[in-house]
Design a protein around this motif. Structure first.
Motif, PDB file in Angstrom:
ATOM      1  N   LEU A  34       0.825  -1.210   0.000  1.00  0.00           N
ATOM      2  CA  LEU A  34       0.000   0.000   0.000  1.00  0.00           C
ATOM      3  C   LEU A  34       0.858   1.257   0.000  1.00  0.00           C
ATOM      4  N   ILE A  94      -9.344  -1.486  -2.657  1.00  0.00           N
ATOM      5  CA  ILE A  94      -7.994  -1.690  -2.139  1.00  0.00           C
ATOM      6  C   ILE A  94      -7.978  -2.804  -1.103  1.00  0.00           C
ATOM      7  N   ARG A 142      -2.070   5.398  -5.815  1.00  0.00           N
ATOM      8  CA  ARG A 142      -3.233   5.421  -4.922  1.00  0.00           C
ATOM      9  C   ARG A 142      -4.089   6.677  -5.115  1.00  0.00           C
ATOM     10  N   ASN A 191       1.203   4.616  -2.884  1.00  0.00           N
ATOM     11  CA  ASN A 191       1.294   6.057  -2.644  1.00  0.00           C
ATOM     12  C   ASN A 191       2.602   6.633  -3.150  1.00  0.00           C
TER      13      ASN A 191
END
Length: 397
Positions: free
Chosen positions: A77, A99, A86, A81
């Motif tokens: 995750l 997600i 994201r 970013n």
């Protein structure tokens, strides 16, 4: 799964697998080195040590799978970013569950692996591990101890024999100082290694037990005709508990033999082991959802990824630590069984609610304080002498 979900799942499972391999290797090396002293005890131990250490792997893997999933999911995750993927996903109108789905799938896979280890592989490997230790200690006593000499076979455990004839030993002395409160010394005119219920036992005949209290120096002497020892750790088995709960099948834990000594004297031990096997897999799912709560929201590159990983690990370690405590309290009261189940289940429900409400932890004031404190600590470490000198040297080159 959609293309996006497969993409995220592939990233997460790759990071999780790498984390799992690293964690298992580190823990396994530590556990193996803690038992390396048995190699010095007998020649046969050198050939068996690798096999014995290998039997530790299933339980070690089951213990670190939730943390590997947590680390792998947060890394995946965070990478979304870092690569500005994201924010694009959020701008397209995708919900938080887009997600979360691949991360939850990863948690479920990890949970199934833990269940398989706990109910199938784990008991067999635990039994093989203990039997390996019993075999080594039996060989040590009957084949490799020199008569008349006191040998340290384990830290705090010294053994001496007068003579050995096959599986029979004459004039056995065992000095056990492993207990913090009591020193124990066993004297036996004769001892014999026997196979009972597929377990190796050391039976002491016609002897005495000298018990010394370390706090006041008081000594008590107990004479016995027969005394049984578990050869895995050379500890007394007066309660008949040489077949440990971890070595028993799940069927034997749910429906124990009514004549079994351990189930009669300490039934809570079997309940504790069964509860552990039934709840461990829930932590994999709870940690997966926690990773989405911690790192699933869009962030700018300026916010960094370190605080999310630190807070994620802190939350996971805290939940697991409380789980260990409640598990250890089961022998005191059955109510702790319910608490042990409730911990991961409540974490799963809470994390799912937070994801469903699109909760953004990065906007939480406590998270901002934690992030600012992390940066200040990092800056202070960077200004510390050795690190500053290293940075200056690198800049000079």
């Amino acid at each position: 799964m959609t293309l996006l979900e497969r993409y995220l799942f592939k990233r997460a499972i790759t990071y999780a697998a790498a984390s799992l391999a690293s964690l298992v290797l580190i823990v396994w090396i530590v556990q193996a080195l803690s038992r390396i002293d048995i190699v010095k005890t007998s020649a046969s131990a050198a050939g068996n040590i690798f096999w014995i250490a290998l039997m530790l792997l299933p339980d070690l893997a089951a213990g670190v799978v939730p943390f590997a999933i947590l680390i792998g999911a947060i890394q995946a995750l965070n990478s979304l970013n870092t690569d500005s993927e994201r924010p694009v996903i959020a701008a397209s109108g995708a919900s938080q569950w887009v997600i979360a789905k691949p991360i939850v799938a990863l948690g479920l896979i990890g949970g199934l692996i833990i269940l398989f280890i706990a109910h199938v592989i784990g008991p067999a490997s635990a039994s093989a591990f203990q039997n390996g230790l019993r075999s080594i200690n039996a060989d040590t006593i009957t084949l490799f101890l020199q008569p008349g000499r006191f040998e340290r076979v384990q830290p705090g455990l010294v053994v001496s024999i007068g003579a050995a004839r096959g599986s029979t030993v004459e004039s056995l002395v065992i000095a056990d100082s492993r207990d913090e409160a009591t020193d124990l010394t066993y004297f036996a005119r004769e001892a014999q290694i026997l196979e009972q219920d597929q377990q190796s036992l050391l039976l002491l005949y016609d002897g005495q037990l000298h018990r010394r209290n370390k706090s006041d120096g008081g000594i008590s002497v107990i004479e016995f005709q027969t005394y049984a020892f578990d050869l895995a750790e050379l500890r007394p088995t007066a309660r008949g508990d040489w077949i440990r709960a971890s070595e028993r099948s799940t069927f034997a834990l749910i429906w124990p033999d009514p004549n079994d000594a351990l189930s009669q004297s300490r039934p809570a031990v079997l309940t504790e082991e069964l509860t552990d096997r039934m709840t461990n897999w829930l932590y994999a799912l709870a940690f997966a959802l926690w990773a989405v709560v911690i790192a699933g929201q869009p962030r700018t590159n300026r916010q960094g990824t370190g605080p999310a990983m630190a807070l994620g690990l802190a939350g996971g370690l805290g939940l697991k630590a409380v789980g260990f405590v409640t598990l250890s309290l089961i022998e005191e009261s059955f109510i702790w069984v319910l608490v042990t189940y409730a911990l991961p289940l409540s974490a799963i429900i809470l994390n799912a609610v937070l994801i469903g409400r699109d909760f953004n932890l990065s906007r939480w004031s406590l998270f901002e304080k934690f992030t600012n404190a992390s940066y200040r600590i990092g800056a202070a470490i960077g200004r510390w002498g050795p690190f500053r000198q290293s940075a200056q040297g690198t800049a000079g080159r």
